[in-house]
Design an enzyme around this catalytic site. Structure first.
Site, PDB file in Angstrom:
ATOM      1  N   ASP A   1     -10.132  -5.639  -3.325  1.00  0.00           N
ATOM      2  CA  ASP A   1      -9.565  -4.615  -2.435  1.00  0.00           C
ATOM      3  C   ASP A   1     -10.516  -3.417  -2.379  1.00  0.00           C
ATOM      4  O   ASP A   1     -10.799  -2.806  -3.417  1.00  0.00           O
ATOM      5  CB  ASP A   1      -8.202  -4.194  -3.001  1.00  0.00           C
TER       6      ASP A   1
ATOM      7  N   HIS B   1      -7.366  -6.075   0.971  1.00  0.00           N
ATOM      8  CA  HIS B   1      -6.179  -5.226   1.168  1.00  0.00           C
ATOM      9  C   HIS B   1      -5.365  -5.663   2.398  1.00  0.00           C
ATOM     10  O   HIS B   1      -4.380  -5.030   2.733  1.00  0.00           O
ATOM     11  CB  HIS B   1      -6.659  -3.776   1.362  1.00  0.00           C
TER      12      HIS B   1
ATOM     13  N   SER C   1       0.832  -1.202   0.000  1.00  0.00           N
ATOM     14  CA  SER C   1       0.000   0.000   0.000  1.00  0.00           C
ATOM     15  C   SER C   1       0.872   1.259   0.000  1.00  0.00           C
ATOM     16  O   SER C   1       1.652   1.451  -0.919  1.00  0.00           O
ATOM     17  CB  SER C   1      -0.979  -0.063   1.176  1.00  0.00           C
TER      18      SER C   1
HETATM   19  N1  LIG Z   1      -7.864   2.556   9.244  1.00  0.00           N
HETATM   20  C1  LIG Z   1      -8.050   2.498   7.836  1.00  0.00           C
HETATM   21  C2  LIG Z   1      -7.415   1.309   7.198  1.00  0.00           C
HETATM   22  C3  LIG Z   1      -5.944   1.252   7.450  1.00  0.00           C
HETATM   23  C4  LIG Z   1      -5.281   0.116   6.700  1.00  0.00           C
HETATM   24  O1  LIG Z   1      -5.928  -0.678   6.033  1.00  0.00           O
HETATM   25  N2  LIG Z   1      -3.968   0.065   6.797  1.00  0.00           N
HETATM   26  C5  LIG Z   1      -3.257  -0.923   6.051  1.00  0.00           C
HETATM   27  C6  LIG Z   1      -2.346  -0.226   5.102  1.00  0.00           C
HETATM   28  S1  LIG Z   1      -3.292   0.823   4.046  1.00  0.00           S
HETATM   29  C7  LIG Z   1      -2.183   1.647   3.060  1.00  0.00           C
HETATM   30  O2  LIG Z   1      -1.118   2.044   3.319  1.00  0.00           O
HETATM   31  C8  LIG Z   1      -2.470  -1.821   6.983  1.00  0.00           C
HETATM   32  O3  LIG Z   1      -1.515  -2.459   6.586  1.00  0.00           O
HETATM   33  N3  LIG Z   1      -2.921  -1.901   8.251  1.00  0.00           N
HETATM   34  C9  LIG Z   1      -2.239  -2.659   9.277  1.00  0.00           C
HETATM   35  C10 LIG Z   1      -2.643  -4.082   9.433  1.00  0.00           C
HETATM   36  O4  LIG Z   1      -1.957  -4.774  10.222  1.00  0.00           O
HETATM   37  O5  LIG Z   1      -3.591  -4.546   8.782  1.00  0.00           O
HETATM   38  C11 LIG Z   1      -9.514   2.586   7.523  1.00  0.00           C
HETATM   39  O6  LIG Z   1     -10.250   2.828   8.437  1.00  0.00           O
HETATM   40  O7  LIG Z   1      -9.882   2.463   6.355  1.00  0.00           O
END
Ligand SMILES: N[C@@H](CCC(=O)N[C@@H](CSC=O)C(=O)NCC(=O)O)C(=O)O
Length: 282
Positions: free
Chosen positions: A228, A260, A150
């Site tokens: 996604d 995602h 991401s």
């Molecule tokens: N809080 C957000 C969603 C945040 C999210 O999905 N973070 C991803 C990376 S997104 C792009 O850089 C992530 O890797 N989160 C950490 C995990 O351990 O899953 C929302 O509310 O949409």
């Protein structure tokens, strides 16, 4: 000389998963990074893959959720996972939102105040961190690749595109491909580079960097879940179109039904380590 403080150490798959802290000159704060060291390192130097995580992440998401160590142990590769931003600076607004500031450094070198002094994740990843790893761990200098997810997938792409000879290979899970055109990217580029400074943005946008790329041949391996929920702002099609126009080889691997999350990443991380091993271990 960099002083490393060991935060944690756990044996797994014959190697060891460590987390260290060090004082970063580039970022002006203490930074943590995770490093998986396979058992081969007991008797020889090995290649290294850098993993860049996404928004809201730190140095632990990949090592706790992706299962990457199993494959790193199989191929004998060190994995380094830095944090995603400077920490503990208490800059105004730094913790106001989950997609800007702490946990969201976007792997750029900021030019806008108050971010420009510390938010230099690009220089940290492409220079200072590599020096720290090369000086303190049994890795082969120069035998390194980069990947991420991401925001971190975009980080991996720009680090490779801006430094054609630094990495042997690059891959990305669900990368933000054209940040100038998507909500997360626009917010970051406006904040770190300035809404009025759009002339600076192409230097920090993978699709724009592809359009102006003139370095040696480089292949981009993009992995994308077809389910996604963020797909409409990741814009892989823009990157692929730019690659077609400039004849940069690109693989876009769509994964039917995957989202995602790290569940998706864990499913295909082995394919990515195997991809990088072709460049690093032969
Ligand atoms: N809080 C957000 C969603 C945040 C999210 O999905 N973070 C991803 C990376 S997104 C792009 O850089 C992530 O890797 N989160 C950490 C995990 O351990 O899953 C929302 O509310 O949409």
């Amino acid at each position: 000389m960099t002083i490393l403080t060991k935060i944690s150490s756990n044996k797994m798959f014959g190697g060891v998963q460590n987390v260290f802290a060090h004082d970063s000159k580039e970022l002006g704060c203490s930074m943590k990074f995770a490093i998986f060291i396979p058992q081969e390192c007991g008797y020889s130097k090995v290649p290294v893959i850098y993993w860049l995580s996404g928004l809201e992440c730190n140095e632990t998401n990949c090592i706790q959720k992706s299962g990457i160590q199993r494959y790193a142990a199989e191929y004998g590769i060190v994995i380094v996972c830095p944090d995603t931003s400077p920490r503990g600076l208490n800059l105004p607004g730094e913790k106001d939102s989950w997609d800007f500031g702490e946990g969201a450094g976007f792997y750029v070198d900021a030019t806008e105040t108050p971010w420009n002094k510390n938010y230099r994740m690009y220089s940290y990843v492409t220079s200072e961190l590599i020096d720290v790893i090369n000086a303190n761990f049994p890795v082969i200098p120069g035998k390194q690749s980069i990947m991420g997810h991401s925001m971190g997938g975009h980080g991996a792409l720009i680090c490779a595109l801006k430094n054609p000879n630094l990495y042997r290979s690059v891959s990305a899970f669900a990368p933000i491909c054209n940040p100038s055109q998507g909500a997360w990217g626009k917010k970051a580029l406006e904040g770190y580079l300035g809404a009025e400074n759009k002339g600076l943005w192409p230097q920090w946008d993978a699709t724009e960097l592809v359009k102006s790329y003139s370095g040696p041949p480089i292949e981009l391996f993009i992995d994308q879940g077809a389910a996604d929920p963020f797909l409409t702002q990741l814009l892989p099609e823009n990157l692929i179109d730019a690659c077609k126009d400039t004849q940069i080889p690109a693989i876009l691997q769509m994964r039917e039904g995957y989202d995602h999350s790290y569940y998706y990443i864990a499913t295909f991380i082995g394919k990515h380590v195997a991809y990088h091993a072709e460049y690093l271990c032969n």
